[in-house]
Write a protein that holds these residues in place. Structure first.
Motif, PDB file in Angstrom:
ATOM      1  N   HIS A 173      58.202   0.688  49.140  1.00 26.66           N
ATOM      2  CA  HIS A 173      59.548   1.088  48.734  1.00 26.66           C
ATOM      3  C   HIS A 173      60.086   0.282  47.546  1.00 26.66           C
ATOM      4  O   HIS A 173      61.262   0.413  47.205  1.00 26.66           O
ATOM      5  N   ARG A 174      59.254  -0.512  46.923  1.00 26.56           N
ATOM      6  CA  ARG A 174      59.723  -1.272  45.770  1.00 26.56           C
ATOM      7  C   ARG A 174      60.079  -0.330  44.631  1.00 26.56           C
ATOM      8  O   ARG A 174      59.278   0.541  44.271  1.00 26.56           O
ATOM      9  N   PRO A 175      61.277  -0.485  44.043  1.00 26.28           N
ATOM     10  CA  PRO A 175      61.708   0.430  42.973  1.00 26.28           C
ATOM     11  C   PRO A 175      60.730   0.508  41.814  1.00 26.28           C
ATOM     12  O   PRO A 175      60.520   1.587  41.250  1.00 26.28           O
ATOM     13  N   GLN A 176      60.122  -0.614  41.445  1.00 25.90           N
ATOM     14  CA  GLN A 176      59.204  -0.604  40.306  1.00 25.90           C
ATOM     15  C   GLN A 176      57.943   0.189  40.574  1.00 25.90           C
ATOM     16  O   GLN A 176      57.239   0.585  39.637  1.00 25.90           O
ATOM     17  N   GLU A 177      57.638   0.429  41.859  1.00 25.73           N
ATOM     18  CA  GLU A 177      56.459   1.214  42.215  1.00 25.73           C
ATOM     19  C   GLU A 177      56.779   2.697  42.403  1.00 25.73           C
ATOM     20  O   GLU A 177      55.884   3.484  42.678  1.00 25.73           O
ATOM     21  N   ARG A 178      58.043   3.045  42.287  1.00 28.15           N
ATOM     22  CA  ARG A 178      58.443   4.446  42.462  1.00 28.15           C
ATOM     23  C   ARG A 178      59.246   4.933  41.272  1.00 28.15           C
ATOM     24  O   ARG A 178      60.433   5.270  41.382  1.00 28.15           O
ATOM     25  N   PRO A 179      58.622   5.000  40.098  1.00 28.51           N
ATOM     26  CA  PRO A 179      59.341   5.497  38.924  1.00 28.51           C
ATOM     27  C   PRO A 179      59.641   6.982  39.077  1.00 28.51           C
ATOM     28  O   PRO A 179      58.812   7.752  39.564  1.00 28.51           O
ATOM     29  N   ALA A 180      60.823   7.389  38.688  1.00 32.93           N
ATOM     30  CA  ALA A 180      61.207   8.799  38.842  1.00 32.93           C
ATOM     31  C   ALA A 180      62.149   9.197  37.724  1.00 32.93           C
ATOM     32  O   ALA A 180      62.983   8.401  37.273  1.00 32.93           O
ATOM     33  N   GLY A 181      62.002  10.444  37.276  1.00 31.20           N
ATOM     34  CA  GLY A 181      62.962  11.005  36.356  1.00 31.20           C
ATOM     35  C   GLY A 181      64.164  11.517  37.138  1.00 31.20           C
ATOM     36  O   GLY A 181      64.511  10.968  38.179  1.00 31.20           O
TER      37      GLY A 181
END
Length: 219
Positions: A109-117
């Motif tokens: 759930h780390r933000p840097q591992e879940r890039p999203a547009g």
């Protein structure tokens, strides 16, 4: 004096525009029609609900018409430029989406591992699945409704596909509702059209990067 930002908020920029009024109307109307279709289907197939509700003929009519009308809000919404732009975003699957999916499968759930547009990979898969499922359900439903359209073997196959796909759609919808209930800011964005800038930067960083760059060019 620089012009007002188009996607910012009037309260000092703490909130940003995520969905237009047309998009919110499409979402609500589609949810209402699809919800009525699923509930009426449950009343037709589950004996306990069927006995509780009764009036099977009325329930059948509600199910048939809500099923046929479910694609209508999307078709009408194509006149909206904002909606067409978001459909384009939903139909594009890039390297960052594959990275998001790998992190989701690892429960990272780390933000840097879940890039999203503007939409993450899960939302894109959900939208594509529901769009395809609604079309298949409408097609098989028509074969079941108008029995003269096809031979018996086609209608039997259509009934099998329709029933099992309906179950799968119901499960996916429950997952979608669960995700929405777990994210109040996402619900607020769909309800009011605007979300907190900090939430957008955290959950959809690539979208905010693109939007901020556009706003700077416009300023």
């Amino acid at each position: 004096m620089a012009p007002a930002r188009r996607s910012g908020d009037r309260d000092g920029g703490s909130r940003v525009l995520r969905f237009s009024p047309a998009e919110r109307w499409i979402h609500r109307t589609t949810a209402l029609l699809l919800g009525a279709c699923v509930v009426s289907a449950a009343c037709l197939y589950l004996p306990a609900l069927a006995e509780l509700v009764g009036r099977r003929a009325l329930v059948v009519t509600v199910h048939e018409w809500t099923g046929i009308l479910t694609p209508l809000p999307v078709l009408l919404g194509l006149v909206s430029r904002a909606f067409r732009a978001d459909l384009t975003r939903l139909n594009r699957f890039g390297p960052h989406d594959r990275r998001w999916l790998r992190a989701a499968l690892r429960r990272d759930h780390r933000p840097q591992e879940r890039p999203a547009g503007k939409f993450n990979a899960g939302q894109k898969l959900y939208a594509g699945y529901i769009a395809g499922a609604v079309l298949v359900m409408a097609g098989t439903g028509l074969l079941m409704w108008f029995t003269g359209l096809a031979p018996l073997v086609w209608r039997t196959s259509a009934t099998f596909v329709h029933d099992w796909l309906a179950l799968a759609v119901g499960i996916v919808l429950l997952g979608h509702i669960g995700k929405a209930l777990a994210d109040p800011e996402a619900r607020r964005g769909m309800r009011t059209g605007r979300v907190e800038r900090a939430w957008a930067a955290r959950e959809h960083p690539l979208w905010r990067t693109d939007e901020d760059a556009r706003e700077r060019r416009e300023d």
